[in-house]
Design a protein around this motif. Sequence first.
Motif, PDB file in Angstrom:
ATOM      1  N   ILE A   7       9.223   7.780  71.012  1.00 32.20           N
ATOM      2  CA  ILE A   7       9.697   7.357  72.169  1.00 32.20           C
ATOM      3  C   ILE A   7       9.026   6.048  72.788  1.00 32.20           C
ATOM      4  O   ILE A   7       7.635   6.213  72.951  1.00 32.20           O
ATOM      5  CB  ILE A   7       9.544   8.498  73.215  1.00 32.20           C
ATOM      6  N   THR A   8       9.668   5.102  73.421  1.00 35.98           N
ATOM      7  CA  THR A   8       9.041   4.065  74.046  1.00 35.98           C
ATOM      8  C   THR A   8       9.311   4.316  75.669  1.00 35.98           C
ATOM      9  O   THR A   8      10.201   5.085  76.120  1.00 35.98           O
ATOM     10  CB  THR A   8       9.957   2.890  73.721  1.00 35.98           C
ATOM     11  N   GLY A   9       8.385   3.947  76.236  1.00 33.69           N
ATOM     12  CA  GLY A   9       8.108   4.061  77.808  1.00 33.69           C
ATOM     13  C   GLY A   9       7.777   5.505  78.276  1.00 33.69           C
ATOM     14  O   GLY A   9       8.660   6.156  79.080  1.00 33.69           O
ATOM     15  N   ALA A  10       7.301   6.124  77.281  1.00 30.84           N
ATOM     16  CA  ALA A  10       6.684   7.662  77.669  1.00 30.84           C
ATOM     17  C   ALA A  10       5.675   7.776  78.749  1.00 30.84           C
ATOM     18  O   ALA A  10       5.347   9.028  78.841  1.00 30.84           O
ATOM     19  CB  ALA A  10       6.464   8.171  76.378  1.00 30.84           C
ATOM     20  N   THR A  11       5.541   6.794  79.374  1.00 33.60           N
ATOM     21  CA  THR A  11       4.102   7.062  80.510  1.00 33.60           C
ATOM     22  C   THR A  11       4.511   7.690  81.569  1.00 33.60           C
ATOM     23  O   THR A  11       3.992   8.088  82.572  1.00 33.60           O
ATOM     24  CB  THR A  11       3.300   5.789  80.502  1.00 33.60           C
ATOM     25  N   ALA A  12       5.884   7.741  81.743  1.00 37.84           N
ATOM     26  CA  ALA A  12       6.683   8.180  83.178  1.00 37.84           C
ATOM     27  C   ALA A  12       8.130   8.482  83.012  1.00 37.84           C
ATOM     28  O   ALA A  12       8.737   8.131  81.915  1.00 37.84           O
ATOM     29  CB  ALA A  12       6.437   7.187  84.405  1.00 37.84           C
ATOM     30  N   GLY A  13       8.718   9.204  83.989  1.00 38.47           N
ATOM     31  CA  GLY A  13      10.026   9.098  84.249  1.00 38.47           C
ATOM     32  C   GLY A  13      10.756   9.834  82.716  1.00 38.47           C
ATOM     33  O   GLY A  13      10.237  10.780  82.335  1.00 38.47           O
ATOM     34  N   ARG A  36      -2.627   3.155  78.732  1.00 42.00           N
ATOM     35  CA  ARG A  36      -3.220   4.012  77.813  1.00 42.00           C
ATOM     36  C   ARG A  36      -3.660   5.543  78.554  1.00 42.00           C
ATOM     37  O   ARG A  36      -3.779   6.549  78.126  1.00 42.00           O
ATOM     38  CB  ARG A  36      -4.432   3.475  77.138  1.00 42.00           C
ATOM     39  N   ASP A  37      -4.210   5.263  79.722  1.00 40.78           N
ATOM     40  CA  ASP A  37      -4.661   6.342  80.683  1.00 40.78           C
ATOM     41  C   ASP A  37      -3.605   7.462  80.571  1.00 40.78           C
ATOM     42  O   ASP A  37      -4.072   8.501  80.480  1.00 40.78           O
ATOM     43  CB  ASP A  37      -5.304   6.107  81.727  1.00 40.78           C
ATOM     44  N   LEU A  39      -1.052   8.081  78.705  1.00 41.39           N
ATOM     45  CA  LEU A  39      -0.883   8.408  77.341  1.00 41.39           C
ATOM     46  C   LEU A  39      -2.031   9.578  76.834  1.00 41.39           C
ATOM     47  O   LEU A  39      -1.509  10.443  76.408  1.00 41.39           O
ATOM     48  CB  LEU A  39      -0.794   7.331  76.482  1.00 41.39           C
ATOM     49  N   ASP A  40      -3.078   9.254  77.321  1.00 45.63           N
ATOM     50  CA  ASP A  40      -4.210   9.982  76.931  1.00 45.63           C
ATOM     51  C   ASP A  40      -4.094  11.286  77.643  1.00 45.63           C
ATOM     52  O   ASP A  40      -4.077  12.184  77.324  1.00 45.63           O
ATOM     53  CB  ASP A  40      -5.312   9.213  77.196  1.00 45.63           C
ATOM     54  N   SER A  41      -3.630  11.223  78.930  1.00 46.98           N
ATOM     55  CA  SER A  41      -3.382  12.467  79.874  1.00 46.98           C
ATOM     56  C   SER A  41      -2.269  13.250  79.246  1.00 46.98           C
ATOM     57  O   SER A  41      -2.181  14.421  79.304  1.00 46.98           O
ATOM     58  CB  SER A  41      -2.855  12.141  81.054  1.00 46.98           C
ATOM     59  N   LEU A  42      -1.201  12.701  78.892  1.00 47.82           N
ATOM     60  CA  LEU A  42      -0.019  13.264  78.220  1.00 47.82           C
ATOM     61  C   LEU A  42      -0.388  14.069  76.991  1.00 47.82           C
ATOM     62  O   LEU A  42       0.212  15.241  76.699  1.00 47.82           O
ATOM     63  CB  LEU A  42       1.077  12.189  77.900  1.00 47.82           C
ATOM     64  N   ARG A  49       0.590  17.792  68.599  1.00 50.78           N
ATOM     65  CA  ARG A  49       2.045  17.379  68.194  1.00 50.78           C
ATOM     66  C   ARG A  49       2.203  16.123  68.928  1.00 50.78           C
ATOM     67  O   ARG A  49       3.326  15.706  68.656  1.00 50.78           O
ATOM     68  CB  ARG A  49       2.838  18.533  68.233  1.00 50.78           C
ATOM     69  N   LEU A  50       1.510  15.669  69.770  1.00 55.36           N
ATOM     70  CA  LEU A  50       1.772  14.438  70.340  1.00 55.36           C
ATOM     71  C   LEU A  50       0.842  13.391  70.146  1.00 55.36           C
ATOM     72  O   LEU A  50      -0.235  13.581  70.136  1.00 55.36           O
ATOM     73  CB  LEU A  50       1.903  14.529  71.865  1.00 55.36           C
ATOM     74  N   LEU A  51       1.355  12.161  69.433  1.00 58.99           N
ATOM     75  CA  LEU A  51       0.525  11.110  69.025  1.00 58.99           C
ATOM     76  C   LEU A  51       0.574   9.888  70.096  1.00 58.99           C
ATOM     77  O   LEU A  51       1.759   9.338  69.964  1.00 58.99           O
ATOM     78  CB  LEU A  51       0.942  10.702  67.760  1.00 58.99           C
ATOM     79  N   PRO A  52      -0.111   9.538  70.640  1.00 57.78           N
ATOM     80  CA  PRO A  52      -0.276   8.423  71.897  1.00 57.78           C
ATOM     81  C   PRO A  52      -0.454   7.009  71.120  1.00 57.78           C
ATOM     82  O   PRO A  52      -1.478   6.903  70.390  1.00 57.78           O
ATOM     83  CB  PRO A  52      -1.187   8.900  72.917  1.00 57.78           C
ATOM     84  N   VAL A  53       0.384   6.223  71.465  1.00 56.04           N
ATOM     85  CA  VAL A  53       0.257   4.889  71.013  1.00 56.04           C
ATOM     86  C   VAL A  53       0.506   3.911  71.857  1.00 56.04           C
ATOM     87  O   VAL A  53       1.409   3.806  72.526  1.00 56.04           O
ATOM     88  CB  VAL A  53       1.296   4.777  69.660  1.00 56.04           C
ATOM     89  N   THR A  54      -0.473   2.887  72.306  1.00 58.58           N
ATOM     90  CA  THR A  54      -0.236   1.829  73.140  1.00 58.58           C
ATOM     91  C   THR A  54       0.715   0.782  72.661  1.00 58.58           C
ATOM     92  O   THR A  54       0.472   0.383  71.456  1.00 58.58           O
ATOM     93  CB  THR A  54      -1.677   1.262  73.518  1.00 58.58           C
ATOM     94  N   LEU A  55       1.802   0.615  73.418  1.00 56.22           N
ATOM     95  CA  LEU A  55       2.598  -0.525  72.820  1.00 56.22           C
ATOM     96  C   LEU A  55       3.593  -1.185  74.064  1.00 56.22           C
ATOM     97  O   LEU A  55       3.973  -0.350  74.662  1.00 56.22           O
ATOM     98  CB  LEU A  55       3.783   0.283  71.782  1.00 56.22           C
TER      99      LEU A  55
END
Length: 251
Positions: A7-13, A36-37, A39-42, A49-55
């Motif tokens: 998923i792109t743009g997964a930090t909100a909305g 990143r903050d 993503l880490d919170s998510l 089962r969630l892998l956070p990737v800064t992109l």
Amino acid sequence: MTLTIFITGATAGFGKATAERLIGDGHRVIATGRRRDRLDSLAAQLGPRLLPVTLDVTDAEAVASLPGSLPEDWREIDVLVANAGLALGLGPAWQNKLEDWNRMVATNVGGVLGPVRALLPGMVERDRGHVVTIGSVAGSYPYPGGNVYGGTKAFVAQFMLNLKADLIGTGVRVTNIEPGMVGGSEFSNVRFGDDDKAAAVYRNADPLMPEDIAETIAWVIGLPGRVNINRIEMMPRTQASAPLAIKRRED
């Protein structure tokens, strides 16, 4: 069946709501975004089962390196949800900033093309996969001030129809989700740069919410493999496409 979903743009909305929904359905999610903050919170909220990737989807080199830059056991992507996008300004074309237009094109068009080009070959090789994009009713119905934003979403709609034509005979599906008014996200805050103006857009309108988009994505990807939903246009019951505009001269 457990799917691996990018998923792109997964930090909100929409992106965040979709990550939450799909993890809840038992899938694995690669959640990407610039902050990143968040993503880490998510990741702390949703577990392993969630892998956070800064992109940043406008970083062509970083996007092109996908999926080789991912951990080996996360590289076989079953579903791409190309969600990242934004609108900037609502003024007439002759007043808008060229840099805002360029940013919308880079994010809304380039931010779809890059991930699709990076991840689609693996899907085709494995003969399975699903590309889901987030379009907009703005790609079908023009409105004053929608100029370049609507143009980028019209591009996404047509690109996805052409992508479907290319993928005939493969096991890869494509779907464009085209929402109307959706509250509960940062969309209007980013567009106006003013929280009060953003709130006024949705006041007493009972708009769709990000969870409604996530529900739609979950339904689409959960259908039998023989079913391809080409596009879904969705609006709140309080919204409709506008009548044709007429400007009458004064006598």
